[in-house]
Design a protein around this motif. Structure first.
Motif, PDB file in Angstrom:
ATOM      1  N   ASP A 257       0.824  -1.207   0.000  1.00  0.00           N
ATOM      2  CA  ASP A 257       0.000   0.000   0.000  1.00  0.00           C
ATOM      3  C   ASP A 257       0.862   1.262   0.000  1.00  0.00           C
ATOM      4  O   ASP A 257       0.642   2.171  -0.788  1.00  0.00           O
ATOM      5  CB  ASP A 257      -0.936   0.012   1.210  1.00  0.00           C
ATOM      6  CG  ASP A 257      -2.016  -1.053   1.107  1.00  0.00           C
ATOM      7  OD1 ASP A 257      -2.382  -1.411  -0.027  1.00  0.00           O
ATOM      8  OD2 ASP A 257      -2.457  -1.540   2.157  1.00  0.00           O
ATOM      9  N   GLU A 258       1.823   1.305   0.907  1.00  0.00           N
ATOM     10  CA  GLU A 258       2.708   2.460   0.969  1.00  0.00           C
ATOM     11  C   GLU A 258       4.060   2.034   1.503  1.00  0.00           C
ATOM     12  O   GLU A 258       4.207   0.962   2.104  1.00  0.00           O
ATOM     13  CB  GLU A 258       2.109   3.593   1.820  1.00  0.00           C
ATOM     14  CG  GLU A 258       1.929   3.266   3.267  1.00  0.00           C
ATOM     15  CD  GLU A 258       1.412   4.462   4.082  1.00  0.00           C
ATOM     16  OE1 GLU A 258       0.959   5.452   3.510  1.00  0.00           O
ATOM     17  OE2 GLU A 258       1.487   4.366   5.321  1.00  0.00           O
TER      18      GLU A 258
ATOM     19  N   GLU B 185       2.866   6.321  -1.299  1.00  0.00           N
ATOM     20  CA  GLU B 185       2.101   5.171  -1.764  1.00  0.00           C
ATOM     21  C   GLU B 185       2.881   4.422  -2.835  1.00  0.00           C
ATOM     22  O   GLU B 185       3.592   5.013  -3.651  1.00  0.00           O
ATOM     23  CB  GLU B 185       0.735   5.614  -2.268  1.00  0.00           C
ATOM     24  CG  GLU B 185      -0.120   6.163  -1.135  1.00  0.00           C
ATOM     25  CD  GLU B 185      -1.588   6.333  -1.494  1.00  0.00           C
ATOM     26  OE1 GLU B 185      -1.926   6.260  -2.691  1.00  0.00           O
ATOM     27  OE2 GLU B 185      -2.384   6.557  -0.559  1.00  0.00           O
TER      28      GLU B 185
END
Length: 445
Positions: free
Chosen positions: A180-181, A217
């Motif tokens: 996700d990040e 991200e």
């Protein structure tokens, strides 16, 4: 048996000469693809007041090539000195160019062909050493980049034109899993370059920058996430927008990314070079302006990355403490690394290029969509205009935001981890999307 020093130098020069010929030929082949598919009426038409007629771009490409390579590098007589004013981008606004006595398509093609023949003669004769304009083939690389930049502009004009589709390309590869990040620890890295021989003046000089820790991200924002923003009233909530951004949203009537349409069944569709296609959820969103990106970031509880954050995520190798040319290393990109060069006519789904990820696991920093950053367009410390002020210096400090990374319409010769693009925050016709960043929480430092 190893080559003697002089023979080795000659060999390197010939390799450089071959590379220059290759990138010039690739640029011209793409220009032909973008112009040969249309009849004369479409080439001379202005498809948007934001853009020039395609025939202007075509002759402008030749005129810049003549000015720098035929006249300056080659010291040759002008081919068409009488048209210099017509194709000076600073003399005539795009909206006014259709009223000029431009070369018609046949004349423009003949002109650029004559110029290219002379350029190839100049290339054969050039030692590719000496004054800075010629050393390492800089002027030739600059002109190849210039043509590819106009090819991307012409591709944007194709997206704005109405009528049946005239361009074709293969479908990009499918997406894949990503994080996700990614957390990027605080620290110094070297931003910009002193070593890339074809880097442009605004990418120079290399200089150390300390960047506080941040999270970024792993992929650009997708269409699916952007649809959530729309569904949550993102275009109807002034608290999500800056004062300027909200004023522009109202004045321009923004309700979705450019070229999106919603049918009676609440299905979103997107016009892609003359073809209506369903919005693909896992593709990066494209054709959004900086104000839309800013509003989305506020809605998501994050922000746009600064230019320094973006470049550190794209170039810094924590294992060596050095800055790479690309996220994956210093090797020239190919179809394994990134969606570049008009190989496809749309962004690939996120996670489609695992071989192009950075050491930290940030994906698609090169290709697919230009990425808006939070930063204005300003010079680096020690900046020197080269070879002319109008490429960068006259734009510094204006109402621009920096974009990074290139798009599916950007050629690899005009895209690297240091390359800087810029545009007004209201622009949407460019192939621009964005990714989000955020400050670290206390427990993450």
């Amino acid at each position: 048996m190893p080559l003697s020093p002089n023979a080795a130098d000659r060999h390197e020069t010939e390799l450089l000469r071959d590379r220059i010929a290759t990138v010039l030929a690739r640029s011209r082949a793409r220009t032909a693809v973008l112009t040969d598919c249309l009849d004369e009426a479409e080439l001379v038409a202005q498809h948007s007041r934001l853009m020039s007629p395609l025939v202007w771009d075509l002759a402008h490409i030749g005129n810049q090539e003549e000015l720098w390579l035929v006249r300056d590098v080659g010291g040759r007589e002008p081919v068409r000195a009488d048209i210099d004013q017509l194709y000076d981008a600073f003399k005539h606004a795009r909206a006014d160019r259709p009223t000029l006595p431009l070369l018609d398509p046949a004349q423009a093609r003949g002109y650029v062909g004559t110029v290219r023949d002379k350029v190839l003669d100049v290339l054969d004769a050039s030692p590719l050493t000496g004054r800075p304009l010629v050393a390492d083939g800089f002027a030739f690389g600059m002109i190849a980049q210039h043509e590819q930049q106009h090819d991307e502009t012409m591709l944007a004009t194709h997206q704005l034109r109405t009528g049946p589709a005239v361009l074709t390309a293969t479908t990009p590869p499918p997406g894949g899993p990503t994080a996700d990040e990614i957390v990027v620890p605080a620290g110094e890295f070297v931003m910009g370059t002193d070593t890339d021989p074809w880097a442009l003046d605004n990418e120079r000089p290399a200089h150390p920058v300390h960047v506080p820790g941040f999270a970024i991200e792993a992929t650009p924002v997708t269409n699916a996430r952007y649809q959530q923003f729309i569904a949550d009233g993102g275009y109807d909530r002034p608290e999500l927008w800056s004062e300027r951004g909200w004023a522009h949203r109202v004045e321009a009537g923004l309700v979705a990314p450019q070229f999106w349409e919603r049918d009676s069944g609440n299905q979103w569709w997107r016009r892609v070079f003359g073809v209506m296609t369903p919005v693909r959820p896992q593709q990066p969103v494209v054709h959004v302006c900086w104000f839309e990106a800013e509003a989305f970031a506020r809605w998501a509880g994050k922000r746009l990355p600064t230019e320094a954050e973006w470049e550190k995520a794209a170039r810094f190798d924590p294992a060596t403490g050095t800055s790479r040319r690309y996220p994956w290393g210093d090797t020239t990109p190919d179809e394994r690394h990134a969606n570049l060069g008009q190989r496809h006519l749309e962004p690939a789904e996120v996670g489609a290029y695992p071989a192009g990820a950075s050491p930290a696991g940030v994906h698609q920093l090169i290709g697919d969509v230009w990425e808006w950053t939070a930063s204005g367009f300003d010079p680096y410390p020690g900046f020197r205009a080269f070879p002319y002020r109008e490429y960068s210096e006259v734009f510094f400090g204006g109402d621009y935001r920096v974009l990074r990374g290139g798009s599916f319409g950007t050629d690899e010769v005009a895209c690297r981890g240091t390359f800087r693009n810029w545009d007004h925050p209201i622009r949407r016709q460019i192939f621009a999307g964005f990714r989000l960043a955020r400050d670290l929480r206390a427990d993450e430092h």
